[in-house]
Scaffold this active site. Structure first.
Site, PDB file in Angstrom:
ATOM      1  N   ARG A 234       0.778  -1.115  -0.059  1.00  0.00           N
ATOM      2  CA  ARG A 234       0.059  -0.016   0.049  1.00  0.00           C
ATOM      3  C   ARG A 234       1.024   1.117   0.117  1.00  0.00           C
ATOM      4  O   ARG A 234       2.138   1.137   0.632  1.00  0.00           O
ATOM      5  CB  ARG A 234      -0.927  -0.098   1.193  1.00  0.00           C
ATOM      6  CG  ARG A 234      -2.168  -0.995   1.110  1.00  0.00           C
ATOM      7  CD  ARG A 234      -3.157  -0.251   0.112  1.00  0.00           C
ATOM      8  NE  ARG A 234      -4.176  -1.274   0.118  1.00  0.00           N
ATOM      9  CZ  ARG A 234      -4.254  -2.230  -1.139  1.00  0.00           C
ATOM     10  NH1 ARG A 234      -3.438  -2.547  -1.821  1.00  0.00           N
ATOM     11  NH2 ARG A 234      -5.397  -3.169  -1.191  1.00  0.00           N
ATOM     12  N   GLU A 263      -2.688   7.687  -4.472  1.00  0.00           N
ATOM     13  CA  GLU A 263      -3.019   7.273  -5.966  1.00  0.00           C
ATOM     14  C   GLU A 263      -4.628   7.374  -6.046  1.00  0.00           C
ATOM     15  O   GLU A 263      -4.947   7.441  -7.250  1.00  0.00           O
ATOM     16  CB  GLU A 263      -2.719   5.656  -5.867  1.00  0.00           C
ATOM     17  CG  GLU A 263      -3.611   4.769  -4.855  1.00  0.00           C
ATOM     18  CD  GLU A 263      -3.228   3.337  -5.047  1.00  0.00           C
ATOM     19  OE1 GLU A 263      -2.200   3.171  -5.155  1.00  0.00           O
ATOM     20  OE2 GLU A 263      -4.241   2.642  -5.172  1.00  0.00           O
ATOM     21  N   HIS A 295      -1.068   0.351  -9.845  1.00  0.00           N
ATOM     22  CA  HIS A 295      -1.725  -0.647  -9.060  1.00  0.00           C
ATOM     23  C   HIS A 295      -2.426  -1.832  -9.797  1.00  0.00           C
ATOM     24  O   HIS A 295      -3.553  -1.879  -9.971  1.00  0.00           O
ATOM     25  CB  HIS A 295      -2.933   0.098  -8.369  1.00  0.00           C
ATOM     26  CG  HIS A 295      -3.402  -0.588  -7.039  1.00  0.00           C
ATOM     27  ND1 HIS A 295      -3.734   0.207  -5.831  1.00  0.00           N
ATOM     28  CD2 HIS A 295      -3.401  -1.854  -6.786  1.00  0.00           C
ATOM     29  CE1 HIS A 295      -3.855  -0.931  -4.852  1.00  0.00           C
ATOM     30  NE2 HIS A 295      -3.766  -2.008  -5.494  1.00  0.00           N
TER      31      HIS A 295
HETATM   32  P1  NAI Z   1      -1.811 -11.280   4.223  1.00  0.00           P
HETATM   33  O1  NAI Z   1      -2.762 -10.828   5.311  1.00  0.00           O
HETATM   34  O2  NAI Z   1      -1.848 -12.693   3.578  1.00  0.00           O
HETATM   35  O3  NAI Z   1      -0.357 -11.112   4.639  1.00  0.00           O
HETATM   36  C1  NAI Z   1       0.332  -9.872   5.291  1.00  0.00           C
HETATM   37  C2  NAI Z   1       1.238 -10.226   6.279  1.00  0.00           C
HETATM   38  O4  NAI Z   1       2.026  -9.292   6.847  1.00  0.00           O
HETATM   39  C3  NAI Z   1       0.995 -11.216   7.358  1.00  0.00           C
HETATM   40  O5  NAI Z   1       1.740 -12.407   7.526  1.00  0.00           O
HETATM   41  C4  NAI Z   1       1.208 -10.268   8.362  1.00  0.00           C
HETATM   42  O6  NAI Z   1       1.567 -11.041   9.790  1.00  0.00           O
HETATM   43  C5  NAI Z   1       2.263  -9.647   8.025  1.00  0.00           C
HETATM   44  N1  NAI Z   1       2.463  -8.306   8.789  1.00  0.00           N
HETATM   45  C6  NAI Z   1       1.439  -7.636   9.427  1.00  0.00           C
HETATM   46  N2  NAI Z   1       1.801  -6.420  10.225  1.00  0.00           N
HETATM   47  C7  NAI Z   1       3.648  -6.483   9.778  1.00  0.00           C
HETATM   48  C8  NAI Z   1       4.402  -5.837  10.368  1.00  0.00           C
HETATM   49  N3  NAI Z   1       4.352  -4.599  10.830  1.00  0.00           N
HETATM   50  N4  NAI Z   1       5.736  -6.134   9.947  1.00  0.00           N
HETATM   51  C9  NAI Z   1       5.770  -7.242   8.981  1.00  0.00           C
HETATM   52  N5  NAI Z   1       4.863  -7.978   8.813  1.00  0.00           N
HETATM   53  C10 NAI Z   1       3.505  -7.730   9.102  1.00  0.00           C
HETATM   54  O7  NAI Z   1      -2.031 -10.184   3.027  1.00  0.00           O
HETATM   55  P2  NAI Z   1      -1.674 -10.270   1.553  1.00  0.00           P
HETATM   56  O8  NAI Z   1      -2.769 -10.971   0.725  1.00  0.00           O
HETATM   57  O9  NAI Z   1      -0.303 -10.995   1.440  1.00  0.00           O
HETATM   58  O10 NAI Z   1      -1.338  -9.093   0.929  1.00  0.00           O
HETATM   59  C11 NAI Z   1      -0.560  -8.199   1.459  1.00  0.00           C
HETATM   60  C12 NAI Z   1      -0.496  -6.846   1.105  1.00  0.00           C
HETATM   61  O11 NAI Z   1      -0.568  -6.778  -0.481  1.00  0.00           O
HETATM   62  C13 NAI Z   1      -2.249  -6.304   1.254  1.00  0.00           C
HETATM   63  O12 NAI Z   1      -2.356  -6.122   2.602  1.00  0.00           O
HETATM   64  C14 NAI Z   1      -2.180  -5.345   0.343  1.00  0.00           C
HETATM   65  O13 NAI Z   1      -1.880  -4.036   0.777  1.00  0.00           O
HETATM   66  C15 NAI Z   1      -1.600  -5.546  -0.764  1.00  0.00           C
HETATM   67  N6  NAI Z   1      -2.257  -6.074  -2.099  1.00  0.00           N
HETATM   68  C16 NAI Z   1      -1.726  -5.401  -3.083  1.00  0.00           C
HETATM   69  C17 NAI Z   1      -2.430  -5.446  -4.349  1.00  0.00           C
HETATM   70  C18 NAI Z   1      -1.835  -4.983  -5.846  1.00  0.00           C
HETATM   71  O14 NAI Z   1      -2.401  -5.242  -6.728  1.00  0.00           O
HETATM   72  N7  NAI Z   1      -0.674  -4.279  -5.698  1.00  0.00           N
HETATM   73  C19 NAI Z   1      -3.300  -6.672  -4.414  1.00  0.00           C
HETATM   74  C20 NAI Z   1      -3.696  -7.282  -3.533  1.00  0.00           C
HETATM   75  C21 NAI Z   1      -3.319  -6.827  -1.998  1.00  0.00           C
END
Ligand code: NAI
Length: 329
Positions: A234, A263, A295
């Protein structure tokens, strides 16, 4: 049952047209964004479908409810644009798509990394222009470099695995350690150590109060000179002004972005005939070592299909009066 779908793009429509076959849902595709002015377009629709920049504030939700809407189906994972309390008060159930294709975003992350490293964006422009000079296009071997993955959830886990296949030394930061990554030899470290050691940093954690401006003037100065940062998480994970300063000084070696803090006023629309009002974004575009996509990490056929199928499933379940796992209020 009618579902009014706001902010529809041609790629959304293709996915939903294919998935709606056999469903008892009639989709009214609208290319306009949802806001107070456009909400009446949904009058009579039991469900509306919205995306990340649609306005789902209390006044809009109240208008939708008075027009007969009782389901808001988000075709995305995030729901920071929805006033959930107002939705509940208006008798509207909000559903979302919590996961579609982690591969799509992970692969885009690696694409940004490799393109930046080997200057593919610049090489392409040069060759099209008949300039076959290689000056300024020197990259580095990924093998042997230390890559830090911040957040090893669904997406970060795949990014880490792909980096491991590229023979990087992968280190990771996450409160939860992934057993598969541990078995590959990935080591979990704290944030300071990751920033201090990494040649490449990829941001795959969610945006929370804890992670807001995780990359800032202080953390940037602790990083190795020439470090590469890629953000497909993000926008506000990075203090963009601080990154700009470090790009100017040369300390930040390269920056790949699929997300940007401001964005909302830029992405997803063709603004090529408009004056760019965002000076920070305009400055970012001047750097040869900055690569930005708007994005599009999620934008694969597989992800769009999964988004359409899950959204239609969510709407059917709620309309039938059943409990939906993807409901968020
Ligand atoms: P997820 O929930 O499966 O994984 C997120 C991970 O980050 C979790 O393992 C969590 O423990 C960890 N985390 C949380 N706070 C943290 C911190 N302070 N330090 C280190 N790790 C921490 O989410 P997923 O599906 O892997 O998505 C990750 C991010 O990708 C989403 O939050 C979203 O912002 C972004 N995203 C971007 C997209 C794009 O098109 N560019 C599309 C979908 C998601």
């Amino acid at each position: 049952m009618r579902m009014a779908m706001f902010s529809t793009k041609p790629y959304d429509r293709r996915g939903f047209d294919a998935a709606v076959d056999g469903e008892r849902i009639e989709i009214d595709y609208l290319d306009t964004r949802l806001d107070e002015r456009t909400a009446p377009l949904a009058d009579g629709a039991v469900a509306i479908c919205a995306f990340v920049n649609d306005d789902l504030s209390a006044p809009v939700l109240q208008q939708l409810a008075s027009g007969g809407t009782r389901i808001v189906a988000l075709r995305c994972a995030g729901f920071n644009n929805v006033d959930l309390d107002a939705a509940t008060a208006a008798g509207i159930t909000v559903v979302r798509v919590p996961a579609y294709s982690p591969n799509a975003v992970a692969e885009h992350t690696i694409a940004l990394m490799l393109s930046l490293n080997r200057h593919i964006h610049r090489a392409h422009s040069r060759v099209r222009d008949g300039n076959f000079s290689l000056d300024g296009l020197v990259g580095f071997d990924m093998a042997g470099k230390t890559a830090a993955v911040i957040g090893t959830g669904k997406i970060g886990m795949i990014v880490a695995r792909l980096l491991w296949h590229l023979r990087c030394e992968v280190i990771a930061v996450d409160p939860f350690q992934d057993p598969h990554l541990l078995s590959l030899g990935v080591s979990y470290v704290d944030m300071d150590e990751a920033f201090r050691r990494a040649d490449i940093i990829t941001l795959n954690c969610p945006l929370t109060d804890d992670t807001h401006h995780l990359i800032n003037a202080g953390t940037l100065s602790a990083m190795r000179p020439g470090v590469m940062i890629v953000n497909t998480g993000r926008g506000a994970l990075i203090d963009t002004q601080a990154a700009l300063d470090r790009l100017k000084s040369g300390h930040l070696g390269s920056l790949g972005l699929d997300v940007y803090e401001e964005e909302g006023d830029l992405f997803f629309e063709d603004r090529s005939d408009q004056i760019l009002a965002d000076d920070v974004f305009a400055r970012l575009l001047t750097f040869p070592n900055v690569l930005i996509t708007a994005h599009q990490g999620f934008l694969t056929t597989e992800a769009l299909t999964a988004i359409a199928e899950t959204t239609l499933h969510n709407v059917s379940v709620v309309a039938a009066g059943d409990a939906c796992d993807n409901a968020i209020n």
